[in-house]
Motif scaffolding. Structure first.
Motif, PDB file in Angstrom:
ATOM      1  N   LEU A   1       0.816  -1.212   0.000  1.00 13.07           N
ATOM      2  CA  LEU A   1       0.000   0.000   0.000  1.00 13.07           C
ATOM      3  C   LEU A   1       0.852   1.266   0.000  1.00 13.07           C
TER       4      LEU A   1
ATOM      5  N   GLN B   1       0.892   4.138  -2.783  1.00 12.25           N
ATOM      6  CA  GLN B   1       0.579   5.530  -2.469  1.00 12.25           C
ATOM      7  C   GLN B   1       1.727   6.459  -2.851  1.00 12.25           C
TER       8      GLN B   1
ATOM      9  N   ASN C   1      -6.691   7.116   2.187  1.00 11.12           N
ATOM     10  CA  ASN C   1      -5.399   6.435   2.162  1.00 11.12           C
ATOM     11  C   ASN C   1      -4.850   6.074   3.527  1.00 11.12           C
TER      12      ASN C   1
ATOM     13  N   GLY D   1      -7.074   3.072   4.404  1.00 13.00           N
ATOM     14  CA  GLY D   1      -6.043   2.215   3.812  1.00 13.00           C
ATOM     15  C   GLY D   1      -5.074   1.645   4.822  1.00 13.00           C
TER      16      GLY D   1
ATOM     17  N   GLU E   1      -7.428  -4.307  -2.970  1.00 11.53           N
ATOM     18  CA  GLU E   1      -6.302  -4.298  -3.905  1.00 11.53           C
ATOM     19  C   GLU E   1      -6.755  -4.696  -5.307  1.00 11.53           C
TER      20      GLU E   1
ATOM     21  N   ASN F   1      -8.616  -1.853  -6.865  1.00 11.57           N
ATOM     22  CA  ASN F   1      -7.696  -0.770  -7.204  1.00 11.57           C
ATOM     23  C   ASN F   1      -6.916  -1.116  -8.468  1.00 11.57           C
TER      24      ASN F   1
ATOM     25  N   SER G   1     -13.064  -0.107  -2.386  1.00  7.32           N
ATOM     26  CA  SER G   1     -12.480   0.174  -3.693  1.00  7.32           C
ATOM     27  C   SER G   1     -13.412   1.002  -4.572  1.00  7.32           C
TER      28      SER G   1
END
Length: 194
Positions: free
Chosen positions: A49, A53, A90, A94, A119, A122, A180
Motif C-alpha cells: 500500500l 501511495q 489512504n 487504507g 487491492e 484498485n 475500492s
C-alpha cells in the motif's frame, strides 16, 4: 513546485514514502515467518500500500488531479476529491485496514481478505483506465505489479487453507469492494449534489 518537490497534496504522502523502505525491510527480514501459515497474505498489505501511495502521490505523483479530472470528469483538479478526502481514504481507511489485517491474522483471515478485495478493485481501476486511455496513470505500475499479484496469490492461499468461512468471505468481498468502488461513487454523488 518551484523547489523541484512534487505537489503531494498534503503531508501524509511523504509519510507513506518514508514507510516504503522500513516496511519492505521488515518484511524481508521476517521472510521465514511470512511463509509460515501464509502470513504474507496479511503482512504484505502495508508495504504494498505505501509503495502504491508513493507512486500515486509522490513520484511521479499527480493522483489527485488524475482522479478528479480523468477518472471523475471534473473540470477542477482539486474537487470533488479533496486533500482531506485523500488523507482519510489512504491513511484512515487504507493504513487502518492493512494494519488490522496484519494484527488480526492469527485470529481471523477476514481483514486480510478485505485488503485483497480492495487491492483487486484498485488494480482493476488503474488497469482499466490505462487500457481505455492508452496511457499511464498515477499508481498503475504498483497497482498491477504489486496489488494485482498480491490479491490473486492471496486469494488462492486463503482458498487453499480454508481459513475463511463462506459468511466471512462474502462480508470481506462486500467491504473490500465497497472500499475500492465506494470512493468514485461517493465523489460522483458529491458532483451531482453540487
Amino acid at each position: 513546485m518551484a523547489s523541484g518537490r512534487p505537489d503531494t497534496h498534503g503531508r501524509w504522502p511523504w509519510g507513506a514514502a518514508a514507510l516504503v523502505a522500513p516496511t519492505w525491510g521488515a518484511a524481508l527480514a521476517r521472510r521465514e515467518a511470512l511463509r509460515r501459515d501464509d502470513a504474507w497474505v496479511a503482512l504484505l498489505g502495508l508495504p504494498i500500500l505505501v509503495a502504491h501511495q508513493t507512486e500515486e502521490w509522490v513520484r511521479p505523483g499527480g493522483f489527485l488531479p488524475f482522479c478528479n479530472e480523468r477518472l471523475l470528469g471534473s473540470d477542477r483538479p482539486g474537487w470533488p476529491l479533496t486533500e482531506r478526502d485523500g488523507f482519510h481514504v489512504n491513511v484512515t481507511a487504507g493504513w487502518g485496514t492493512a494494519i488490522a489485517a496484519a494484527l488480526l491474522w492469527r485470529r481471523s483471515a477476514a481483514p486480510a481478505a478485505i485488503v485483497l478485495w480492495a487491492e483487486a478493485g484498485n488494480a482493476a481501476m488503474h488497469a482499466g483506465m490505462a487500457l481505455r486511455e492508452r496511457r499511464y496513470n498515477p499508481g498503475l505500475v504498483t497497482a498491477v505489479a504489486l496489488m494485482g499479484v498480491h490479491a490473486k496469490a492471496g486469494a488462492r492461499a486463503l482458498h487453499r487453507d480454508g481459513r475463511l468461512g463462506r459468511g466471512q468471505a462474502i462480508l470481506a468481498a462486500g467491504v473490500g469492494i465497497g472500499l475500492s468502488a465506494g470512493l468514485p461513487l461517493a465523489m460522483k454523488l458529491r458532483m451531482r449534489r453540487a
